[in-house]
Design an enzyme around this catalytic site. Structure first.
Site, PDB file in Angstrom:
ATOM      1  N   MET A 200      -8.938   8.447  -0.059  1.00  0.00           N
ATOM      2  CA  MET A 200      -9.704   8.873   1.121  1.00  0.00           C
ATOM      3  C   MET A 200     -10.227  10.293   0.926  1.00  0.00           C
ATOM      4  O   MET A 200      -9.499  11.155   0.430  1.00  0.00           O
ATOM      5  CB  MET A 200      -8.803   8.863   2.357  1.00  0.00           C
ATOM      6  CG  MET A 200      -8.142   7.537   2.630  1.00  0.00           C
ATOM      7  SD  MET A 200      -7.102   7.642   4.086  1.00  0.00           S
ATOM      8  CE  MET A 200      -6.400   5.991   4.105  1.00  0.00           C
TER       9      MET A 200
ATOM     10  N   HIS B  71      -1.406  -1.442  -4.048  1.00  0.00           N
ATOM     11  CA  HIS B  71      -2.666  -1.021  -3.416  1.00  0.00           C
ATOM     12  C   HIS B  71      -2.698   0.503  -3.275  1.00  0.00           C
ATOM     13  O   HIS B  71      -1.786   1.113  -2.727  1.00  0.00           O
ATOM     14  CB  HIS B  71      -2.750  -1.687  -2.040  1.00  0.00           C
ATOM     15  CG  HIS B  71      -4.020  -1.440  -1.304  1.00  0.00           C
ATOM     16  ND1 HIS B  71      -5.196  -2.114  -1.584  1.00  0.00           N
ATOM     17  CD2 HIS B  71      -4.316  -0.608  -0.276  1.00  0.00           C
ATOM     18  CE1 HIS B  71      -6.140  -1.714  -0.755  1.00  0.00           C
ATOM     19  NE2 HIS B  71      -5.639  -0.787   0.042  1.00  0.00           N
TER      20      HIS B  71
ATOM     21  N   HIS C 214      -8.646   1.202  -3.535  1.00  0.00           N
ATOM     22  CA  HIS C 214      -9.531   1.087  -2.371  1.00  0.00           C
ATOM     23  C   HIS C 214     -10.203   2.440  -2.136  1.00  0.00           C
ATOM     24  O   HIS C 214      -9.569   3.380  -1.659  1.00  0.00           O
ATOM     25  CB  HIS C 214      -8.645   0.674  -1.170  1.00  0.00           C
ATOM     26  CG  HIS C 214      -9.367   0.463   0.107  1.00  0.00           C
ATOM     27  ND1 HIS C 214      -8.697   0.196   1.297  1.00  0.00           N
ATOM     28  CD2 HIS C 214     -10.683   0.468   0.419  1.00  0.00           C
ATOM     29  CE1 HIS C 214      -9.579   0.043   2.264  1.00  0.00           C
ATOM     30  NE2 HIS C 214     -10.782   0.218   1.772  1.00  0.00           N
TER      31      HIS C 214
ATOM     32  N   MET D 254     -12.226   4.824  -0.187  1.00  0.00           N
ATOM     33  CA  MET D 254     -12.778   5.146   1.141  1.00  0.00           C
ATOM     34  C   MET D 254     -13.427   6.518   1.031  1.00  0.00           C
ATOM     35  O   MET D 254     -12.945   7.515   1.581  1.00  0.00           O
ATOM     36  CB  MET D 254     -11.661   5.107   2.191  1.00  0.00           C
ATOM     37  CG  MET D 254     -11.246   3.688   2.553  1.00  0.00           C
ATOM     38  SD  MET D 254      -9.663   3.600   3.385  1.00  0.00           S
ATOM     39  CE  MET D 254      -8.593   3.614   1.955  1.00  0.00           C
TER      40      MET D 254
ATOM     41  N   MET E 185     -11.275  -5.236   6.374  1.00  0.00           N
ATOM     42  CA  MET E 185     -10.440  -4.237   7.066  1.00  0.00           C
ATOM     43  C   MET E 185     -10.111  -4.770   8.454  1.00  0.00           C
ATOM     44  O   MET E 185     -11.007  -5.109   9.220  1.00  0.00           O
ATOM     45  CB  MET E 185     -11.182  -2.906   7.206  1.00  0.00           C
ATOM     46  CG  MET E 185     -11.277  -2.046   5.977  1.00  0.00           C
ATOM     47  SD  MET E 185      -9.715  -1.586   5.181  1.00  0.00           S
ATOM     48  CE  MET E 185      -8.765  -0.872   6.511  1.00  0.00           C
TER      49      MET E 185
ATOM     50  N   GLY F 162      -2.452   4.584   7.988  1.00  0.00           N
ATOM     51  CA  GLY F 162      -1.514   3.466   7.995  1.00  0.00           C
ATOM     52  C   GLY F 162      -0.906   3.337   9.385  1.00  0.00           C
ATOM     53  O   GLY F 162      -1.085   4.206  10.246  1.00  0.00           O
ATOM     54  N   GLY F 163      -0.231   2.252   9.618  1.00  0.00           N
ATOM     55  CA  GLY F 163       0.540   2.086  10.853  1.00  0.00           C
ATOM     56  C   GLY F 163      -0.253   1.741  12.101  1.00  0.00           C
ATOM     57  O   GLY F 163       0.263   1.860  13.216  1.00  0.00           O
TER      58      GLY F 163
ATOM     59  N   ASP G  31      -6.573  -6.006   5.040  1.00  0.00           N
ATOM     60  CA  ASP G  31      -5.943  -4.679   4.944  1.00  0.00           C
ATOM     61  C   ASP G  31      -5.908  -4.022   6.314  1.00  0.00           C
ATOM     62  O   ASP G  31      -6.953  -3.750   6.909  1.00  0.00           O
ATOM     63  CB  ASP G  31      -6.769  -3.823   3.960  1.00  0.00           C
ATOM     64  CG  ASP G  31      -6.131  -2.485   3.652  1.00  0.00           C
ATOM     65  OD1 ASP G  31      -4.979  -2.244   4.057  1.00  0.00           O
ATOM     66  OD2 ASP G  31      -6.812  -1.666   2.995  1.00  0.00           O
ATOM     67  N   GLY G  32      -4.687  -3.753   6.812  1.00  0.00           N
ATOM     68  CA  GLY G  32      -4.524  -3.041   8.085  1.00  0.00           C
ATOM     69  C   GLY G  32      -3.745  -3.852   9.102  1.00  0.00           C
ATOM     70  O   GLY G  32      -4.173  -4.933   9.496  1.00  0.00           O
ATOM     71  N   GLY G  33      -2.574  -3.338   9.469  1.00  0.00           N
ATOM     72  CA  GLY G  33      -1.768  -3.997  10.497  1.00  0.00           C
ATOM     73  C   GLY G  33      -1.154  -5.311  10.049  1.00  0.00           C
ATOM     74  O   GLY G  33      -0.735  -6.121  10.869  1.00  0.00           O
TER      75      GLY G  33
ATOM     76  N   SER H 145       0.837  -1.198   0.000  1.00  0.00           N
ATOM     77  CA  SER H 145       0.000   0.000   0.000  1.00  0.00           C
ATOM     78  C   SER H 145       0.870   1.244   0.000  1.00  0.00           C
ATOM     79  O   SER H 145       1.613   1.497   0.955  1.00  0.00           O
ATOM     80  CB  SER H 145      -0.911   0.007   1.235  1.00  0.00           C
ATOM     81  OG  SER H 145      -1.528   1.271   1.359  1.00  0.00           O
TER      82      SER H 145
ATOM     83  N   ASP I  69      -4.896   3.731  -1.814  1.00  0.00           N
ATOM     84  CA  ASP I  69      -5.943   4.120  -0.871  1.00  0.00           C
ATOM     85  C   ASP I  69      -6.439   5.525  -1.169  1.00  0.00           C
ATOM     86  O   ASP I  69      -5.696   6.499  -1.015  1.00  0.00           O
ATOM     87  CB  ASP I  69      -5.387   4.102   0.560  1.00  0.00           C
ATOM     88  CG  ASP I  69      -5.162   2.690   1.061  1.00  0.00           C
ATOM     89  OD1 ASP I  69      -6.113   1.901   1.032  1.00  0.00           O
ATOM     90  OD2 ASP I  69      -4.032   2.392   1.493  1.00  0.00           O
TER      91      ASP I  69
ATOM     92  N   GLY J 115       1.156  -1.690   4.208  1.00  0.00           N
ATOM     93  CA  GLY J 115       1.748  -0.381   3.947  1.00  0.00           C
ATOM     94  C   GLY J 115       2.993  -0.141   4.765  1.00  0.00           C
ATOM     95  O   GLY J 115       4.118  -0.265   4.275  1.00  0.00           O
ATOM     96  N   SER J 116       2.802   0.166   6.050  1.00  0.00           N
ATOM     97  CA  SER J 116       3.948   0.550   6.882  1.00  0.00           C
ATOM     98  C   SER J 116       4.963  -0.573   7.038  1.00  0.00           C
ATOM     99  O   SER J 116       6.165  -0.317   7.130  1.00  0.00           O
ATOM    100  CB  SER J 116       3.469   1.057   8.246  1.00  0.00           C
ATOM    101  OG  SER J 116       2.589   0.130   8.835  1.00  0.00           O
ATOM    102  N   ALA J 117       4.503  -1.817   7.055  1.00  0.00           N
ATOM    103  CA  ALA J 117       5.449  -2.935   7.234  1.00  0.00           C
ATOM    104  C   ALA J 117       6.406  -3.038   6.054  1.00  0.00           C
ATOM    105  O   ALA J 117       7.499  -3.568   6.175  1.00  0.00           O
ATOM    106  CB  ALA J 117       4.690  -4.246   7.409  1.00  0.00           C
TER     107      ALA J 117
HETATM  108  C1  DX5 Z   1      -5.983   2.079   5.836  1.00  0.00           C
HETATM  109  C2  DX5 Z   1      -5.676   1.657   4.430  1.00  0.00           C
HETATM  110  C3  DX5 Z   1      -4.576   0.658   4.331  1.00  0.00           C
HETATM  111  C4  DX5 Z   1      -3.253   1.143   4.875  1.00  0.00           C
HETATM  112  C5  DX5 Z   1      -2.668  -0.020   5.613  1.00  0.00           C
HETATM  113  O1  DX5 Z   1      -7.171   2.766   5.870  1.00  0.00           O
HETATM  114  O2  DX5 Z   1      -6.804   1.098   3.793  1.00  0.00           O
HETATM  115  O3  DX5 Z   1      -4.419   0.174   3.007  1.00  0.00           O
HETATM  116  O4  DX5 Z   1      -2.354   1.567   3.913  1.00  0.00           O
HETATM  117  O5  DX5 Z   1      -1.582   0.422   6.306  1.00  0.00           O
HETATM  118  P1  DX5 Z   1      -0.798  -0.512   7.300  1.00  0.00           P
HETATM  119  O6  DX5 Z   1      -0.336  -1.702   6.529  1.00  0.00           O
HETATM  120  O7  DX5 Z   1       0.338   0.345   7.759  1.00  0.00           O
HETATM  121  O8  DX5 Z   1      -1.734  -0.885   8.419  1.00  0.00           O
HETATM  122 ZN    ZN Z   2      -6.482   0.066   1.817  1.00  0.00          ZN
END
Ligand code: DX5
Ligand code: ZN
Length: 226
Positions: A43, A39, A72, A74, A143, A150-151, A181-183, A15, A41, A203-205
């Site tokens: 928003m 990916h 994605h 949002m 989710m 992220g993170g 998606d997430g963490g 992401s 995002d 994403g962050s990983a």
């Molecule tokens: C959060 C996004 C994710 C985000 C995930 O709303 O939909 O795609 O990038 O980030 P990590 O992997 O850091 O949780």
């Molecule tokens: Zn996402």
């Protein structure tokens, strides 16, 4: 059909939300040798309490890479923008069930554009809300954090949600992938795949770990497959 009946291949989709936006192309080139998906995002600051990027950035990323782009959304009333995101180069668009009272219509709209359609579900939304559209979607995105940033830390109950969805999809024989998606990180990737995940979105990983991007994405792919 039993979930062990045939081996599933796992997709890792980095992401870019956690990438360096000033050097986006450079960061994308770092992950390209290891993955097939990317990916994105989107928003709007209304559906989620954050604003990321929109159509021009998706267009620019499309020019910069041949990776499969899973976008994605949002945003509220996603129907208003589906066509534009498809034109910008999305290969797959996810819409949230919470973002529209007409999820079936939104999915039809995506499919009519010749691209893949996904339905996304917030952590507090029951799985049942996807049931009626399972025959029409290509992928369900679970989710595992509250969307917007992220993170964040993985919400552990998401594992059983993935498990239950896997069982249902296999039992009813739907041709539908499961994304989480997430963490998602190097440590929990293996467990998530065992629970039934096909697509790991991280994403962050990948982009903000202590280790280089290449090494992070390589390890994530390795753990997903082991
Ligand atoms: C959060 C996004 C994710 C985000 C995930 O709303 O939909 O795609 O990038 O980030 P990590 O992997 O850091 O949780
Ligand atoms: Zn996402």
């Amino acid at each position: 059909m039993n979930s062990n009946a045939k081996p599933r291949s796992v997709i890792v989709s980095p992401s870019v939300l956690s990438a360096n936006f000033a050097c986006l192309e450079r960061d994308i080139k770092e992950v390209e040798p290891f993955v097939e998906w990317l990916h994105l995002d989107v928003m709007d600051g209304v559906f989620v309490p954050n604003i990321s990027f929109g159509i021009p950035v998706v267009k620019a990323i499309r020019k910069a890479t041949d990776l499969f782009l899973d976008v994605h959304l949002m945003i509220v009333q996603p129907e208003r923008y589906i066509n534009q995101f498809a034109e910008a180069g999305a290969d797959l668009i996810y819409v949230h069930v919470e973002a529209t009272p007409h999820i079936h219509r939104a999915i039809q709209q995506i499919k009519s554009l010749g691209i893949k359609a996904g339905v996304a579900l917030n952590p507090g939304t029951p799985l049942e809300q996807t049931y009626e559209v399972l025959p029409f979607v290509d992928i369900v995105l679970i989710m595992s954090v509250n969307p917007g940033f992220g993170g964040q830390k993985f919400i552990p109950t998401s594992l059983s949600k993935i498990n239950r969805l896997r069982e249902l999809i296999d039992r009813e024989g739907h041709n539908v992938l499961i994304a989480v998606d997430g963490g998602v990180n190097i440590e929990n990737a293996g467990e998530l795949v065992k629970a039934g995940t096909d697509v790991l979105i991280a994403g962050s990983a990948i982009f903000q770990d202590r280790i280089p991007i290449r090494e992070a994405v390589r390890q994530m792919c390795e753990n997903a497959l082991s």
